[in-house]
Write a protein that holds these residues in place. Structure first.
Motif, PDB file in Angstrom:
ATOM      1  N   TYR A 175       0.309  -0.687  -1.338  1.00 16.05           N
ATOM      2  CA  TYR A 175      -0.936   0.087  -1.290  1.00 16.05           C
ATOM      3  C   TYR A 175      -2.041  -0.757  -1.892  1.00 16.05           C
ATOM      4  CZ  TYR A 175      -0.369   0.929  -6.288  1.00 16.05           C
ATOM      5  OH  TYR A 175      -0.227   0.765  -7.641  1.00 16.05           O
ATOM      6  N   ASP A 196      11.867  17.895   2.446  1.00 17.77           N
ATOM      7  CA  ASP A 196      10.891  19.001   2.526  1.00 17.77           C
ATOM      8  C   ASP A 196      10.436  19.518   1.166  1.00 17.77           C
ATOM      9  OD1 ASP A 196      11.036  19.051   5.362  1.00 17.77           O
ATOM     10  OD2 ASP A 196      12.939  20.133   5.207  1.00 17.77           O
ATOM     11  N   LYS A 198       7.937  20.080  -2.118  1.00 22.74           N
ATOM     12  CA  LYS A 198       6.512  20.233  -2.432  1.00 22.74           C
ATOM     13  C   LYS A 198       6.311  19.669  -3.841  1.00 22.74           C
ATOM     14  CE  LYS A 198       5.421  24.143   0.518  1.00 22.74           C
ATOM     15  NZ  LYS A 198       6.678  24.834   0.913  1.00 22.74           N
ATOM     16  N   LYS A 213      -3.751   7.830  -3.500  1.00 23.36           N
ATOM     17  CA  LYS A 213      -3.587   7.832  -2.046  1.00 23.36           C
ATOM     18  C   LYS A 213      -2.234   7.206  -1.690  1.00 23.36           C
ATOM     19  CE  LYS A 213      -5.079   7.691   2.379  1.00 23.36           C
ATOM     20  NZ  LYS A 213      -4.071   6.807   2.973  1.00 23.36           N
ATOM     21  N   LYS A 216       0.490   9.618  -2.406  1.00 24.01           N
ATOM     22  CA  LYS A 216       0.511  10.669  -1.378  1.00 24.01           C
ATOM     23  C   LYS A 216       1.213  10.149  -0.114  1.00 24.01           C
ATOM     24  CE  LYS A 216      -2.613  13.880   0.871  1.00 24.01           C
ATOM     25  NZ  LYS A 216      -4.018  14.147   1.265  1.00 24.01           N
ATOM     26  N   ASP A 217       0.891   8.903   0.266  1.00 25.73           N
ATOM     27  CA  ASP A 217       1.530   8.306   1.438  1.00 25.73           C
ATOM     28  C   ASP A 217       3.037   8.157   1.226  1.00 25.73           C
ATOM     29  OD1 ASP A 217      -0.943   8.174   2.600  1.00 25.73           O
ATOM     30  OD2 ASP A 217      -1.241   6.031   2.219  1.00 25.73           O
ATOM     31  N   MET A 219       4.871  10.014  -0.665  1.00 26.91           N
ATOM     32  CA  MET A 219       5.443  11.365  -0.553  1.00 26.91           C
ATOM     33  C   MET A 219       5.665  11.715   0.920  1.00 26.91           C
ATOM     34  SD  MET A 219       6.064  12.492  -3.525  1.00 26.91           S
ATOM     35  CE  MET A 219       6.465  10.790  -3.946  1.00 26.91           C
ATOM     36  N   HIS A 220       4.687  11.333   1.756  1.00 27.79           N
ATOM     37  CA  HIS A 220       4.778  11.587   3.189  1.00 27.79           C
ATOM     38  C   HIS A 220       6.021  10.905   3.772  1.00 27.79           C
ATOM     39  CE1 HIS A 220       3.245  12.599   7.149  1.00 27.79           C
ATOM     40  NE2 HIS A 220       3.501  11.361   7.527  1.00 27.79           N
ATOM     41  N   GLU A 221       6.293   9.685   3.328  1.00 26.05           N
ATOM     42  CA  GLU A 221       7.478   8.958   3.801  1.00 26.05           C
ATOM     43  C   GLU A 221       8.767   9.678   3.416  1.00 26.05           C
ATOM     44  OE1 GLU A 221       7.747   6.277   5.753  1.00 26.05           O
ATOM     45  OE2 GLU A 221       5.565   6.353   5.981  1.00 26.05           O
ATOM     46  N   GLY A 223       8.968  12.862   3.398  1.00 21.04           N
ATOM     47  CA  GLY A 223       8.915  14.196   3.992  1.00 21.04           C
ATOM     48  C   GLY A 223       8.472  15.252   2.997  1.00 21.04           C
ATOM     49  N   LYS A 225       5.430  17.185   0.568  1.00 19.17           N
ATOM     50  CA  LYS A 225       4.026  17.571   0.696  1.00 19.17           C
ATOM     51  C   LYS A 225       3.391  17.695  -0.692  1.00 19.17           C
ATOM     52  CE  LYS A 225       1.112  21.050   2.751  1.00 19.17           C
ATOM     53  NZ  LYS A 225       0.980  22.475   3.014  1.00 19.17           N
TER      54      LYS A 225
END
Lengths: 277, 277
Positions: A175, A196, A198, A213, A216-217, A219-221, A223, A225
């Motif tokens: 990053y 899944d 949170k 950021k 957050k990315d 976390m997206h990897e 799965g 949120k």
């Protein structure tokens, strides 16, 4: 062993207060104190009163099969205001200014009493009712993130800067930090988060928001949120951050040569907005 | 506002319990609860009883000008035994075994409830009456070191692996890790410790003791003295460690292919020795 009412109440306060957001059944207390349900129910009413009258947080009753009582840490507006004002006064002390425009803050952000308070403020101003984890990135944010996780009764996950072979299969990512435009890496063991999930992100400092950021990315990897973000200090510049929907407790205004820290109530929940000054 | 006895007792328990080892004067409570000194004195006797009867720690009275009461966290032997047995059961679970002989432990040692307990056990078994700081090295030991510092009411100091330019003049040092025989570095800002400090070292894992030896040497460079060392897990091999006079809560026995974790009561204070099994 038999207990007097005053003793039971003292003990119930200790147990609830040491274990925020953990549900205790009525039977847990009736067994522990060898007392009738009606007796414990009356005790709990007194305990609720204590917490409310002294603004120490809330004790709520959950009905149903998995029911019981739990303590939700909640700091009062007045208390937060005073705490953050005093903290800013310390931060603004000239002795903290280092060459290069840096501020010496680690004695504050590693202090157990201060970070315990910060954790409770985050827990009072972020909605974690559906959260599974508190996530931070090493190193300076760890103490406050741990105390936030403690207040929320959630497990803590720490993102590492380097990959650790000793933690099994790991997902790594690069990053760009907003401040220095450097490419850095972060990594987290595959087992660290359930699918899944949170999560609540906590970090000690945000300038451009590049690190958050990146988190957050990541976390997206996984799965997962991000449902809330708390930052201890954010800077006024750049005004445009790479993340939105965060709360920050203190805003650092660096107008060229002077830096001034101020409580940042405008990013708090509604009840705090009125305190803006 | 007036408070009933039950309410005052609940509130006093909450305040003392949230702030271990902090001295509160009688006047603090008489003002807070708008009550007479004799009333508060009676309340405090009840509070002392609650803590003792339920083995939640001790509330002691300090006489003299700077006098008052303070709460000293103290875990009971039975409670520690049960906690460490359960923890070892989790550690010994096959699903934690990673390739390379490593164990996946971060979900346990980052868990706020578990590390809070570990912190209280360290505080119950190390003499910190003269200590000025709790010192750890990043990263995995930070959560338990913070909770130890919280229980002891001491500031936490975190040694970094890399030098950080953003923290002012820094003292750096190299050391040899016992396990891998690699040369690593550690560094700490000059301002992190006052001269002639006494410190408690806390770390999550010790094999040869190289890291703890390095930490001790770094403390020496700062003119600080190590007066107690607490390790969460130590390994049976090598039997000869590079540091002495430490307590470790769990011993990890790796006989070639199997590793078994056991509570390590033999390194505890006298009262624990009898529990050896």
């Amino acid at each position: 062993m038999k207990f007097k009412r005053t003793e039971r109440i003292g003990a119930i306060v200790k147990i609830l207060s040491d274990n925020p957001n953990k549900i205790y059944t009525l039977s847990f207390f009736t067994e522990k104190f060898n007392a009738a349900k009606s007796t414990i129910s009356e005790d709990l009413l007194v305990v609720k009163d204590v917490f409310e009258k002294l603004e120490l947080g809330r004790v709520i009753t959950i009905s149903g099969a998995a029911g019981g009582v739990k303590y939700i840490p909640k700091t009062s507006i007045e208390e937060n205001k005073q705490f953050l004002m005093e903290l800013c006064e310390k931060i603004n002390d000239d002795s903290r200014k280092l060459s290069g425009g840096f501020l010496y803050l680690i004695d504050l952000i590693y202090n157990p009493v201060i970070v315990a308070k910060i954790g409770k403020i985050f827990a009072s101003n972020l909605d974690y009712s559906e959260a599974d984890y508190v996530v931070t990135m090493e190193t300076k944010g760890i103490p406050m993130a741990l105390m936030t996780a403690k207040a929320m009764n959630l497990p803590l996950v720490i993102i590492r800067k380097d990959m650790k072979v000793s933690e099994g299969p790991t997902l790594s990512m690069t990053y760009v930090t907003g401040g220095s435009n450097k490419v850095e890496s972060m990594s987290l063991p595959r087992k660290a988060l359930k699918p899944d999930s949170k999560v609540i992100l906590i970090d000690d400092f945000m300038r451009g928001g590049g690190t958050l950021k990146g988190m957050k990315d990541l976390m997206h990897e996984f799965g997962a949120k991000v449902i809330g973000t708390g930052v201890f200090i954010s800077t006024t510049k750049p005004q445009q951050k790479m993340v939105e929907d965060y709360i920050s407790l203190i805003e650092l205004d660096d107008n060229g040569e002077t830096t001034i820290a101020k409580p940042n109530f405008k990013r708090f929940k509604d009840e705090y907005r009125e305190l803006q000054f």
